[in-house]
Scaffold this active site. Structure first.
Site, PDB file in Angstrom:
ATOM      1  N   GLU A  75       0.826  -1.206   0.000  1.00  0.00           N
ATOM      2  CA  GLU A  75       0.000   0.000   0.000  1.00  0.00           C
ATOM      3  C   GLU A  75       0.865   1.263   0.000  1.00  0.00           C
ATOM      4  O   GLU A  75       1.976   1.261   0.516  1.00  0.00           O
ATOM      5  CB  GLU A  75      -0.926  -0.006   1.223  1.00  0.00           C
ATOM      6  CG  GLU A  75      -1.953  -1.134   1.128  1.00  0.00           C
ATOM      7  CD  GLU A  75      -2.919  -1.178   2.302  1.00  0.00           C
ATOM      8  OE1 GLU A  75      -4.104  -1.433   2.066  1.00  0.00           O
ATOM      9  OE2 GLU A  75      -2.496  -0.970   3.446  1.00  0.00           O
TER      10      GLU A  75
ATOM     11  N   CYS B 287       3.541   8.524   1.486  1.00  0.00           N
ATOM     12  CA  CYS B 287       3.987   7.560   2.492  1.00  0.00           C
ATOM     13  C   CYS B 287       4.186   6.234   1.764  1.00  0.00           C
ATOM     14  O   CYS B 287       3.223   5.653   1.272  1.00  0.00           O
ATOM     15  CB  CYS B 287       2.905   7.465   3.565  1.00  0.00           C
ATOM     16  SG  CYS B 287       3.261   6.251   4.846  1.00  0.00           S
TER      17      CYS B 287
ATOM     18  N   CYS C 257       6.018  -7.095   7.196  1.00  0.00           N
ATOM     19  CA  CYS C 257       7.114  -6.672   8.067  1.00  0.00           C
ATOM     20  C   CYS C 257       7.392  -7.792   9.052  1.00  0.00           C
ATOM     21  O   CYS C 257       6.469  -8.415   9.567  1.00  0.00           O
ATOM     22  CB  CYS C 257       6.744  -5.396   8.824  1.00  0.00           C
ATOM     23  SG  CYS C 257       8.109  -4.771   9.844  1.00  0.00           S
TER      24      CYS C 257
ATOM     25  N   CYS D 197       5.702  -5.722  15.737  1.00  0.00           N
ATOM     26  CA  CYS D 197       5.190  -4.797  16.767  1.00  0.00           C
ATOM     27  C   CYS D 197       3.714  -5.135  16.990  1.00  0.00           C
ATOM     28  O   CYS D 197       2.948  -5.279  16.031  1.00  0.00           O
ATOM     29  CB  CYS D 197       5.369  -3.351  16.329  1.00  0.00           C
ATOM     30  SG  CYS D 197       7.101  -2.969  15.977  1.00  0.00           S
TER      31      CYS D 197
ATOM     32  N   CYS E  94       0.628  -2.967  15.490  1.00  0.00           N
ATOM     33  CA  CYS E  94       0.711  -2.535  14.087  1.00  0.00           C
ATOM     34  C   CYS E  94       0.143  -3.616  13.176  1.00  0.00           C
ATOM     35  O   CYS E  94       0.529  -4.782  13.269  1.00  0.00           O
ATOM     36  CB  CYS E  94       2.172  -2.256  13.739  1.00  0.00           C
ATOM     37  SG  CYS E  94       2.473  -2.038  11.966  1.00  0.00           S
TER      38      CYS E  94
ATOM     39  N   CYS F 295      -1.412   5.584  10.162  1.00  0.00           N
ATOM     40  CA  CYS F 295      -0.211   4.887  10.651  1.00  0.00           C
ATOM     41  C   CYS F 295      -0.573   3.529  11.224  1.00  0.00           C
ATOM     42  O   CYS F 295      -1.449   3.418  12.075  1.00  0.00           O
ATOM     43  CB  CYS F 295       0.449   5.662  11.775  1.00  0.00           C
ATOM     44  SG  CYS F 295       0.920   7.313  11.344  1.00  0.00           S
TER      45      CYS F 295
HETATM   46  N1  SAH Z   1       8.690   0.253  10.382  1.00  0.00           N
HETATM   47  C1  SAH Z   1       8.906   1.640  10.523  1.00  0.00           C
HETATM   48  C2  SAH Z   1       8.105   2.479   9.560  1.00  0.00           C
HETATM   49  C3  SAH Z   1       6.684   2.051   9.273  1.00  0.00           C
HETATM   50  S1  SAH Z   1       5.535   2.227  10.608  1.00  0.00           S
HETATM   51  C4  SAH Z   1       8.653   2.071  11.953  1.00  0.00           C
HETATM   52  O1  SAH Z   1       8.105   1.293  12.716  1.00  0.00           O
HETATM   53  O2  SAH Z   1       9.046   3.185  12.290  1.00  0.00           O
HETATM   54  C5  SAH Z   1       5.239   3.978  10.614  1.00  0.00           C
HETATM   55  C6  SAH Z   1       4.825   4.515  11.961  1.00  0.00           C
HETATM   56  O3  SAH Z   1       3.495   4.078  12.319  1.00  0.00           O
HETATM   57  C7  SAH Z   1       5.722   4.069  13.082  1.00  0.00           C
HETATM   58  O4  SAH Z   1       6.057   5.149  13.907  1.00  0.00           O
HETATM   59  C8  SAH Z   1       4.845   3.075  13.791  1.00  0.00           C
HETATM   60  O5  SAH Z   1       5.235   2.870  15.109  1.00  0.00           O
HETATM   61  C9  SAH Z   1       3.498   3.709  13.669  1.00  0.00           C
HETATM   62  N2  SAH Z   1       2.400   2.810  13.976  1.00  0.00           N
HETATM   63  C10 SAH Z   1       2.342   1.480  13.769  1.00  0.00           C
HETATM   64  N3  SAH Z   1       1.155   0.981  14.165  1.00  0.00           N
HETATM   65  C11 SAH Z   1       0.434   2.023  14.657  1.00  0.00           C
HETATM   66  C12 SAH Z   1      -0.882   2.151  15.186  1.00  0.00           C
HETATM   67  N4  SAH Z   1      -1.696   1.108  15.296  1.00  0.00           N
HETATM   68  N5  SAH Z   1      -1.286   3.370  15.587  1.00  0.00           N
HETATM   69  C13 SAH Z   1      -0.477   4.449  15.441  1.00  0.00           C
HETATM   70  N6  SAH Z   1       0.768   4.396  14.931  1.00  0.00           N
HETATM   71  C14 SAH Z   1       1.227   3.185  14.543  1.00  0.00           C
HETATM   72 FE1  SF4 Z   2       7.081  -3.173  11.190  1.00  0.00          FE
HETATM   73 FE2  SF4 Z   2       4.808  -2.052  11.985  1.00  0.00          FE
HETATM   74 FE3  SF4 Z   2       6.799  -2.418  13.732  1.00  0.00          FE
HETATM   75 FE4  SF4 Z   2       7.050  -0.550  11.813  1.00  0.00          FE
HETATM   76  S1  SF4 Z   2       5.548  -0.546  13.495  1.00  0.00           S
HETATM   77  S2  SF4 Z   2       8.573  -2.095  12.444  1.00  0.00           S
HETATM   78  S3  SF4 Z   2       5.930  -1.571  10.134  1.00  0.00           S
HETATM   79  S4  SF4 Z   2       5.663  -4.046  12.686  1.00  0.00           S
END
Ligand code: SAH
Ligand code: SF4
Length: 342
Positions: A93, A106, A113, A117, A120, A334
Site C-alpha cells: 500500500e 507515504c 514486516c 510490533c 501494528c 499509521c
Molecule cells: N517500520 C517503521 C516504519 C513504518 S511504521 C517504523 O516502525 O518506524 C510507521 C509509523 O506508524 C511508526 O512510527 C509506527 O510505530 C506507527 N504505527 C504502527 N502501528 C500504529 C498504530 N496502530 N497506531 C499508530 N501508529 C502506529
Molecule cells: Fe514493522 Fe509495523 Fe513495527 Fe514498523 S511498526 S517495524 S511496520 S511491525
C-alpha cells in the site's frame, strides 16, 4: 522488440541512455524520456514529444512493477490509498496526502514486516518480501501522477521496516533525490530501531531525516510493544540516533503511539524526556493517537491525555507535536496498512 525488460522506475539516466541506444534511437530521446518521467514526473503515455510507436516500445521494455488493485479516497479526496499488486502477487500500500500547495507520499519498503510490533497491522500480518528500489520509486511517481500538487516530501512510514531493506531503501533515496529532485531533508526514513541500519544511514551521503519509533521510555515496556527491543535496547538505539544527529547536524524525530493507560501517563512523559537528552538540535517527539488494528486490544489515549503528555515533554525541554491523523476511514493511517486479498 527488446527481449529483456526492466522495471520502469528502476532506471536512472544511464539505464535510459542504454535502452534508447539499444532501440536504435538517437541519444536525445533518452534525455526527453528522463525529463518526462522524472523532472516533469509525467506518465509515459502522456509524453507526446516521443513518437507513439517509440512510446509503445519503451512501455514494453520498461513495464510498470504494479497494477492497481484498489484506490480509495478520504478527507475530502485529499488522502488517497492504493493497494498495488506486483507480478508475483505481492500486495503493498501507498498513501498520498495532499495539502493546498504540496503533497507527501507515504511509501512501503517491504511487503509485510518481520518486526512484529504488537499494535501494528503490518506487523500482525508478518513478512512477505523485500521491495526493490524501482518498486519504491514507482510508488512516488504514480502518486505524483494523481496529485496536482507537487510531491515535495516522502516518508518511509508505510508497510515494512526500511532499515531491514537498507540497500534498496538507500538506493531509492538517491534516486528520489537525483532523478525526482526531492530534497534530502524532505525524505524521512522511519525505523523501529535497527541499530546497524541507523549506522548505515549515518555513513550515507544524503542528510535525510531520521525518525525513530520509540513508543515507550523504558526497556521493559518497550519490549512488550516492540519485540526488536530485545535485540537492540533503548540505550543502543538512542546512542545510534545521537550519532546520526551529530554527524548530519540534523534534528532527529521520535514517533510515539499513545495507548490509553499503557504508555501515556505523566511518569512516562517524565521518563521519556529524561532519555531524550544530549541530542544535537534537540529531540522532537511526534505523538500519534493509536489507530485501531484487528489484532491489538489497546485503545487510543484520550485527546486531553495526549495534550497533557505533550505539555509535560515541553516543560522538560523536549519539543512535542500531536499528529493529526489522516485516512482513518479507509485504514490508511499509521499502522493500519496491510495487504488484504478480499
Ligand atoms: N517500520 C517503521 C516504519 C513504518 S511504521 C517504523 O516502525 O518506524 C510507521 C509509523 O506508524 C511508526 O512510527 C509506527 O510505530 C506507527 N504505527 C504502527 N502501528 C500504529 C498504530 N496502530 N497506531 C499508530 N501508529 C502506529
Ligand atoms: Fe514493522 Fe509495523 Fe513495527 Fe514498523 S511498526 S517495524 S511496520 S511491525
Amino acid at each position: 522488440m527488446t527481449a529483456v525488460t526492466t522495471a520502469r522506475y528502476s532506471t536512472g539516466r544511464a539505464e535510459l541512455d542504454a535502452l534508447i541506444a539499444e532501440l536504435g534511437e538517437p541519444a536525445y530521446r533518452a534525455r526527453q524520456l528522463h525529463e518526462g518521467l522524472y523532472e516533469q514526473r509525467r506518465p509515459l503515455e502522456s509524453l507526446t514529444n516521443l513518437p507513439k510507436a517509440l512510446r509503445a516500445r519503451i512501455a514494453d521494455a520498461l513495464p510498470l512493477a504494479f497494477t492497481v488493485d484498489t484506490m480509495q479516497l478520504a478527507d475530502d479526496d485529499m488522502t488517497a490509498k492504493w493497494l498495488w499488486r506486483a507480478g508475483d502477487g505481492a500486495q503493498i500500500e501507498t498513501v498520498l496526502m495532499r495539502y493546498s500547495a504540496r503533497a507527501t507520499v507515504c511509501v512501503s519498503s517491504q511487503a509485510g514486516c518481520a518486526m512484529g510490533c504488537t499494535f501494528c497491522a503490518t506487523g500482525q500480518a508478518g513478512f512477505e518480501r523485500q521491495l526493490s528500489t524501482g518498486e519504491i520509486v514507482e510508488q512516488v511517481a504514480r502518486s505524483q501522477h494523481a496529485s496536482p500538487q507537487r510531491v515535495s516530501n516522502v516518508v518511509f512510514m508505510g508497510m515494512g521496516e526500511p532499515l531491514a531493506n537498507v540497500d534498496a531503501v538507500l538506493d531509492a533515496c538517491t534516486r528520489l533525490h537525483d532523478d525526482l529532485g526531492i530534497s534530502a531533508r524532505h525524505i524521512t526514513v522511519s525505523t523501529v530501531g535497527v541499530v546497524p541500519g541507523i549506522e548505515r544511514l549515518t555513513d550515507f551521503e544524503l542528510p535525510v531525516t531520521l525518525a525513530v519509533s520509540l513508543h515507550a521510555p523504558d526497556d521493559l515496556l518497550r519490549e512488550q510493544l516492540v519485540p526488536l527491543n530485545r535485540r537492540y535496547p533503548l540505550a543502543a538505539v538512542l546512542d545510534a540516533a545521537r550519532a546520526y544527529a551529530d554527524r548530519k547536524g540534523r534534528r532527529v524525530s521520535f514517533e510515539y503511539a499513545c495507548i490509553s493507560g499503557v504508555n501515556d501517563l505523566p511518569h512516562h512523559a517524565d521518563a521519556l524526556a529524561g532519555r531524550l537528552t544530549g541530542f544535537r538540535g534537540g529531540a522532537h517527539v511526534n505523538l500519534i493517537p493509536l489507530n485501531d488494528t484487528a489484532g491489538y486490544p489497546g485503545r487510543p489515549s484520550e485527546p486531553v491525555r495526549i495534550a497533557a503528555f505533550a505539555e509535560h515533554l515541553r516543560a522538560a525541554g523536549v519539543e512535542a507535536t500531536v499528529r493529526r491523523n489522516r485516512g482513518t476511514t479507509i485504514d490508511a493511517a499509521c499502522g493500519q496498512l496491510r495487504a488484504r486479498t478480499s
